[in-house]
Design a protein around this motif. Sequence first.
Motif, PDB file in Angstrom:
ATOM      1  N   GLY A 131       7.995  14.779  10.261  1.00 49.74           N
ATOM      2  CA  GLY A 131       7.736  14.171  11.559  1.00 49.74           C
ATOM      3  C   GLY A 131       8.971  14.248  12.432  1.00 49.74           C
ATOM      4  N   HIS A 132       8.778  14.582  13.698  1.00 51.44           N
ATOM      5  CA  HIS A 132       9.894  14.751  14.634  1.00 51.44           C
ATOM      6  C   HIS A 132       9.642  13.905  15.883  1.00 51.44           C
ATOM      7  N   LEU A 133      10.621  13.115  16.259  1.00 44.65           N
ATOM      8  CA  LEU A 133      10.530  12.317  17.476  1.00 44.65           C
ATOM      9  C   LEU A 133      11.881  12.322  18.171  1.00 44.65           C
ATOM     10  N   THR A 134      11.912  12.920  19.379  1.00 45.84           N
ATOM     11  CA  THR A 134      13.092  12.885  20.230  1.00 45.84           C
ATOM     12  C   THR A 134      12.632  12.516  21.631  1.00 45.84           C
ATOM     13  N   ALA A 135      13.567  12.507  22.547  1.00 44.33           N
ATOM     14  CA  ALA A 135      13.218  12.190  23.928  1.00 44.33           C
ATOM     15  C   ALA A 135      12.309  13.249  24.538  1.00 44.33           C
ATOM     16  N   THR A 136      12.328  14.463  23.999  1.00 45.39           N
ATOM     17  CA  THR A 136      11.550  15.564  24.589  1.00 45.39           C
ATOM     18  C   THR A 136      10.518  16.168  23.645  1.00 45.39           C
ATOM     19  N   ASP A 137      10.483  15.737  22.387  1.00 46.65           N
ATOM     20  CA  ASP A 137       9.587  16.372  21.415  1.00 46.65           C
ATOM     21  C   ASP A 137       8.998  15.340  20.480  1.00 46.65           C
ATOM     22  N   TRP A 138       7.685  15.359  20.346  1.00 46.88           N
ATOM     23  CA  TRP A 138       6.990  14.551  19.336  1.00 46.88           C
ATOM     24  C   TRP A 138       6.035  15.500  18.641  1.00 46.88           C
ATOM     25  N   SER A 139       6.316  15.796  17.385  1.00 44.16           N
ATOM     26  CA  SER A 139       5.560  16.829  16.689  1.00 44.16           C
ATOM     27  C   SER A 139       5.648  16.603  15.189  1.00 44.16           C
ATOM     28  N   ALA A 140       4.945  17.466  14.450  1.00 39.59           N
ATOM     29  CA  ALA A 140       4.981  17.379  12.992  1.00 39.59           C
ATOM     30  C   ALA A 140       4.617  18.731  12.401  1.00 39.59           C
ATOM     31  N   SER A 141       5.007  18.915  11.152  1.00 38.83           N
ATOM     32  CA  SER A 141       4.674  20.114  10.384  1.00 38.83           C
ATOM     33  C   SER A 141       4.344  19.674   8.967  1.00 38.83           C
TER      34      SER A 141
END
Length: 279
Positions: free
Chosen positions: A102-112
């Motif tokens: 899981g990825h959460l930054t100010a510009t990216d919310w995504s997952a693999s």
Amino acid sequence: MIIQHIAAFTDGPCGGNPAGVVICETLPEAATMQAMAADIGYSETAFAAPIGDTWRVRYFAPQAEVDFCGHATIALGAALARHQASGTFALTLNHADITVDGHLTATDWSASFQSPPTQTRALPSAALDETLALFGLSQGDLDPRIPPVIAHAGMDHPILALRDRSRLGAISYDFARGEALAQRERFCTFALMHAETPQLFHARNPFPFGGVYEDPATGAAAAALAGYLRELSWTAAAPIVIRQGEDMGVPCSLQVDLDGARGAPVRVSGSVRSIQPAA
């Protein structure tokens, strides 16, 4: 208990397949999860509870439990990144152990996610004929480069690759007939697709097994397809991109890596966004 509504495999700020994500201290009884999934109303809802260093996960469609759901796993990975922090989360499913990043930054919310192991087997001729008839297709509509099979990456998906994009766009079927066939053969979705280029696919995934006419983005079927393409020694430079949901007016984008040995898990990635539940 935290209930979240997340669209997975979005196309920029739009589209994506809605999933419910329920993070619990302990999982409720199966009947309770089934009732909650029906009430939430999406094609699948993921229920997750921590057990030691892993998360126990079960997936419910409105009418039945399924052993694996790709878009709900992407939604879950993104939710865990928001709930804890970006990272890799170990998941224990009914019949497999996988991971999701899981990825959460100010510009990216995504997952693999890394899928369950992949495999294929022959699609029996009687089931193939019945599936073709269900969608008004003939053998002449099929792309000979990708022969029909049952592909598996956590669940079974019959693969039908069509020569013509417009033929894919015109697909329709009788839901009751499709549900009976899917329940009898244990087909999670019917994976219909067209290869525009070696690296770009268009897909449609009817899901009568779970009580849903069509799924706008299907990570489990994308993983199953990727495993099959790897067996075929498909010549695309990895990753491939699968466009799905466009014929429903819900554009979705899935990215799938073909790296790895035959039968190994594949990596499926996508972006997410929060959605407001229907009133």
